[in-house]
Design a protein around this motif. Structure first.
Motif, mmCIF file in Angstrom:
data_model
loop_
_atom_site.group_PDB
_atom_site.id
_atom_site.type_symbol
_atom_site.label_atom_id
_atom_site.label_comp_id
_atom_site.label_asym_id
_atom_site.label_seq_id
_atom_site.Cartn_x
_atom_site.Cartn_y
_atom_site.Cartn_z
ATOM 1 N N VAL A 88 0.849 -1.196 0.000
ATOM 2 C CA VAL A 88 0.000 0.000 0.000
ATOM 3 C C VAL A 88 0.880 1.241 0.000
ATOM 4 O O VAL A 88 0.620 2.211 -0.736
ATOM 5 C CB VAL A 88 -0.938 0.000 1.225
ATOM 6 C CG1 VAL A 88 -1.733 1.304 1.287
ATOM 7 C CG2 VAL A 88 -1.887 -1.189 1.178
ATOM 8 N N ALA A 89 1.908 1.247 0.823
ATOM 9 C CA ALA A 89 2.794 2.404 0.918
ATOM 10 C C ALA A 89 3.456 2.703 -0.424
ATOM 11 O O ALA A 89 3.522 3.856 -0.867
ATOM 12 C CB ALA A 89 3.853 2.151 1.991
ATOM 13 N N SER B 13 5.075 6.704 3.110
ATOM 14 C CA SER B 13 5.843 5.809 3.976
ATOM 15 C C SER B 13 4.927 4.791 4.654
ATOM 16 O O SER B 13 3.721 5.042 4.808
ATOM 17 C CB SER B 13 6.569 6.616 5.055
ATOM 18 O OG SER B 13 5.627 7.147 5.978
ATOM 19 N N PRO B 14 5.458 3.635 5.047
ATOM 20 C CA PRO B 14 4.656 2.656 5.798
ATOM 21 C C PRO B 14 4.059 3.263 7.068
ATOM 22 O O PRO B 14 2.951 2.900 7.471
ATOM 23 C CB PRO B 14 5.668 1.546 6.119
ATOM 24 C CG PRO B 14 6.689 1.643 5.039
ATOM 25 C CD PRO B 14 6.812 3.110 4.762
ATOM 26 N N LYS B 15 4.799 4.186 7.710
ATOM 27 C CA LYS B 15 4.287 4.813 8.919
ATOM 28 C C LYS B 15 3.031 5.612 8.623
ATOM 29 O O LYS B 15 2.069 5.599 9.405
ATOM 30 C CB LYS B 15 5.364 5.732 9.524
ATOM 31 C CG LYS B 15 4.928 6.443 10.794
ATOM 32 C CD LYS B 15 4.629 5.462 11.918
ATOM 33 C CE LYS B 15 4.290 6.180 13.205
ATOM 34 N NZ LYS B 15 3.920 5.235 14.292
ATOM 35 N N THR B 16 2.998 6.275 7.465
ATOM 36 C CA THR B 16 1.806 7.052 7.093
ATOM 37 C C THR B 16 0.619 6.128 6.869
ATOM 38 O O THR B 16 -0.505 6.422 7.307
ATOM 39 C CB THR B 16 2.086 7.877 5.825
ATOM 40 O OG1 THR B 16 3.138 8.808 6.104
ATOM 41 C CG2 THR B 16 0.840 8.641 5.384
ATOM 42 N N VAL B 17 0.853 5.008 6.196
ATOM 43 C CA VAL B 17 -0.228 4.043 6.001
ATOM 44 C C VAL B 17 -0.744 3.556 7.349
ATOM 45 O O VAL B 17 -1.958 3.454 7.572
ATOM 46 C CB VAL B 17 0.253 2.845 5.142
ATOM 47 C CG1 VAL B 17 -0.852 1.794 5.022
ATOM 48 C CG2 VAL B 17 0.701 3.313 3.776
ATOM 49 N N SER B 18 0.161 3.253 8.264
ATOM 50 C CA SER B 18 -0.234 2.787 9.596
ATOM 51 C C SER B 18 -1.085 3.824 10.303
ATOM 52 O O SER B 18 -2.091 3.492 10.936
ATOM 53 C CB SER B 18 1.021 2.462 10.420
ATOM 54 O OG SER B 18 0.676 2.072 11.732
ATOM 55 N N PRO C 82 -5.462 15.559 4.783
ATOM 56 C CA PRO C 82 -6.673 14.936 4.212
ATOM 57 C C PRO C 82 -6.444 14.353 2.822
ATOM 58 O O PRO C 82 -6.917 13.258 2.515
ATOM 59 C CB PRO C 82 -7.679 16.093 4.171
ATOM 60 C CG PRO C 82 -7.240 16.994 5.283
ATOM 61 C CD PRO C 82 -5.745 16.911 5.291
ATOM 62 N N VAL C 83 -5.696 15.073 1.965
ATOM 63 C CA VAL C 83 -5.482 14.572 0.614
ATOM 64 C C VAL C 83 -4.659 13.291 0.630
ATOM 65 O O VAL C 83 -4.920 12.356 -0.159
ATOM 66 C CB VAL C 83 -4.789 15.654 -0.262
ATOM 67 C CG1 VAL C 83 -3.394 16.007 0.284
ATOM 68 C CG2 VAL C 83 -4.695 15.205 -1.710
ATOM 69 N N THR C 84 -3.694 13.227 1.521
ATOM 70 C CA THR C 84 -2.882 12.008 1.644
ATOM 71 C C THR C 84 -3.709 10.863 2.205
ATOM 72 O O THR C 84 -3.606 9.713 1.756
ATOM 73 C CB THR C 84 -1.666 12.270 2.553
ATOM 74 O OG1 THR C 84 -0.906 13.349 2.030
ATOM 75 C CG2 THR C 84 -0.789 11.028 2.656
ATOM 76 N N ARG C 85 -4.526 11.186 3.201
ATOM 77 C CA ARG C 85 -5.393 10.153 3.801
ATOM 78 C C ARG C 85 -6.309 9.554 2.732
ATOM 79 O O ARG C 85 -6.486 8.323 2.668
ATOM 80 C CB ARG C 85 -6.205 10.771 4.937
ATOM 81 C CG ARG C 85 -7.041 9.744 5.723
ATOM 82 C CD ARG C 85 -7.822 10.434 6.842
ATOM 83 N NE ARG C 85 -6.916 11.079 7.792
ATOM 84 C CZ ARG C 85 -6.315 10.453 8.794
ATOM 85 N NH1 ARG C 85 -6.529 9.160 8.977
ATOM 86 N NH2 ARG C 85 -5.517 11.109 9.607
ATOM 87 N N ASP C 86 -6.905 10.420 1.878
ATOM 88 C CA ASP C 86 -7.805 9.933 0.833
ATOM 89 C C ASP C 86 -7.064 9.027 -0.147
ATOM 90 O O ASP C 86 -7.582 7.983 -0.585
ATOM 91 C CB ASP C 86 -8.430 11.115 0.072
ATOM 92 C CG ASP C 86 -9.413 11.901 0.937
ATOM 93 O OD1 ASP C 86 -9.718 13.063 0.578
ATOM 94 O OD2 ASP C 86 -9.876 11.333 1.959
ATOM 95 N N LYS C 87 -5.824 9.427 -0.527
ATOM 96 C CA LYS C 87 -5.043 8.628 -1.481
ATOM 97 C C LYS C 87 -4.734 7.252 -0.900
ATOM 98 O O LYS C 87 -4.833 6.229 -1.603
ATOM 99 C CB LYS C 87 -3.757 9.371 -1.837
ATOM 100 C CG LYS C 87 -2.885 8.616 -2.839
ATOM 101 C CD LYS C 87 -1.780 9.488 -3.405
ATOM 102 C CE LYS C 87 -0.827 9.938 -2.323
ATOM 103 N NZ LYS C 87 0.359 10.658 -2.898
#
Length: 358
Positions: free
Chosen positions: A27-28, A34-39, A50-55
């Motif tokens: 997913v990352a 980054s994997p941390k962001t996905v987590s 918000p835009v990153t969260r949606d992606k």
């Protein structure tokens, strides 16, 4: 081959190969984060635009990513508790010690559980099993009979630090019992006392015996003969058992000064003296206790500060959490003699009931 078998074979041939289960790293990579962001996104944590969260969420849906619930559960159950095994919470020293460790633990988001041995080896084993049944982030133990091998085994699971007593190969926070007792005894001798009694507890570890050795060393250095009749020990030094202390002070050759090797021994001794209406002799307590300063005179004491020892033990636990293979250390916390009046009393003869004349 029958018609049904032909249809089944064709279906198998036309079926797309099963897509491997998507991982968090997949997913990352696909989302370019980054994997941390996905987590953070899948755990509904803050700190993501918000835009990153949606992606990330679109990528999760596209790849059919399913979070590993068992891994998340293990994370929630991560060790966040400090275990403490002490002699007794009624001991003023250990009460203060536990309070300091708890304060530091809470500041780091950790909780504390404690148990007491009551100076009993069988109870120590039971309490140790109970404590180590938890997912511990570290263990502080004032050992009674538990050996180095047992503690070394526990050390492979979480950091272990002993306090007040040491075990080979295990981190320890201690004081110089011998030296502190010798200093306190020398102070009493410097005020002119030649009959100094030792009030202690008969416990199955070297703390009190080291203090007795320090007391004897100071007597020898001053040229004062050791008198075994001036040594009073009990398995547990409580007020009733301290009646022997009052009998000692009523002797014709009564000591003019007392070194109490523990705060519990000091409490029991002072209570016995007060109950018999005796004048307070020169007295030094090994450790402070509640209301010690309100007596007249105030009780002089050897300060083996439980706050310093608690802080040293906790910080060593946290160091070991980061460096579990670090070589064991032995931290010796300094002591000091705190004068309040009782230890500075000069010899006056005799120790009569208050108000009596000679």
């Amino acid at each position: 081959m029958t018609h049904d078998e032909l249809v089944a074979a064709a279906a198998v041939a036309e079926a797309a190969p099963a897509r491997p289960r998507a991982r968090l790293i997949d997913v990352a990579i696909a989302a370019g984060v980054s994997p941390k962001t996905v987590s953070r996104v899948i755990n509904a944590e803050t700190g993501v635009l918000p835009v990153t969260r949606d992606k990330v969420m679109r990528t999760v849906r596209d790849l059919g990513f399913v979070p590993d619930r068992s891994a998340r559960e293990l994370k929630r159950q991560a060790a966040d508790t400090i275990g403490i095994l002490i002699d007794a919470i009624s001991d003023p020293f250990f009460a203060a010690f536990v309070s300091v460790v708890e304060e530091l633990a809470v500041a780091e988001g950790l909780s504390v559980i404690f148990a007491s041995t009551g100076y009993d080896a069988a109870r120590e084993r039971t309490q140790l099993e109970r404590l180590t049944g938890h997912r511990l982030a570290g263990l502080v133990v004032a050992p009674v009979e538990v050996g180095a091998a047992t503690l070394a085994g526990l050390r492979t699971r979480f950091p272990v630090v002993t306090v007040d007593r040491s075990r080979s190969g295990i981190d320890a926070v201690v004081i110089d019992d011998f030296g502190a007792a010798a200093e306190a005894t020398a102070a009493l001798l410097s005020h002119g006392h030649r009959r100094v009694a030792f009030m202690g507890e008969d416990v199955p570890y070297p703390t009190v015996s080291d203090r007795l050795a320090g007391y004897r060393s100071a007597l020898e250095a001053a040229g004062v003969p050791f008198d075994p009749s001036l040594v009073v020990t009990h398995e547990r030094f409580q007020a009733g058992e301290a009646a022997e202390a009052s009998r000692l002070l009523e002797r014709a050759d009564a000591p003019t000064a007392l070194l109490c090797a523990t705060s519990l021994a000091a409490i029991g001794t002072v209570q016995a003296i007060r109950a018999r209406g005796l004048r307070m002799p020169a007295l030094v307590s090994f450790g402070d206790f509640t209301l010690a300063e309100v007596f007249e005179p105030g009780i002089t004491y050897v300060d083996h500060d439980p706050r310093l020892m608690g802080a040293a033990a906790f910080h060593r636990l946290r160091e070991l959490a980061v460096h579990p293979d670090a070589e064991p250390t032995r931290t010796v916390v300094p002591t000091r003699l705190v004068p309040r009046g009782s230890g500075e009393v000069t010899p006056s003869f005799p120790l009569d009931p208050i108000g009596a004349t000679r």
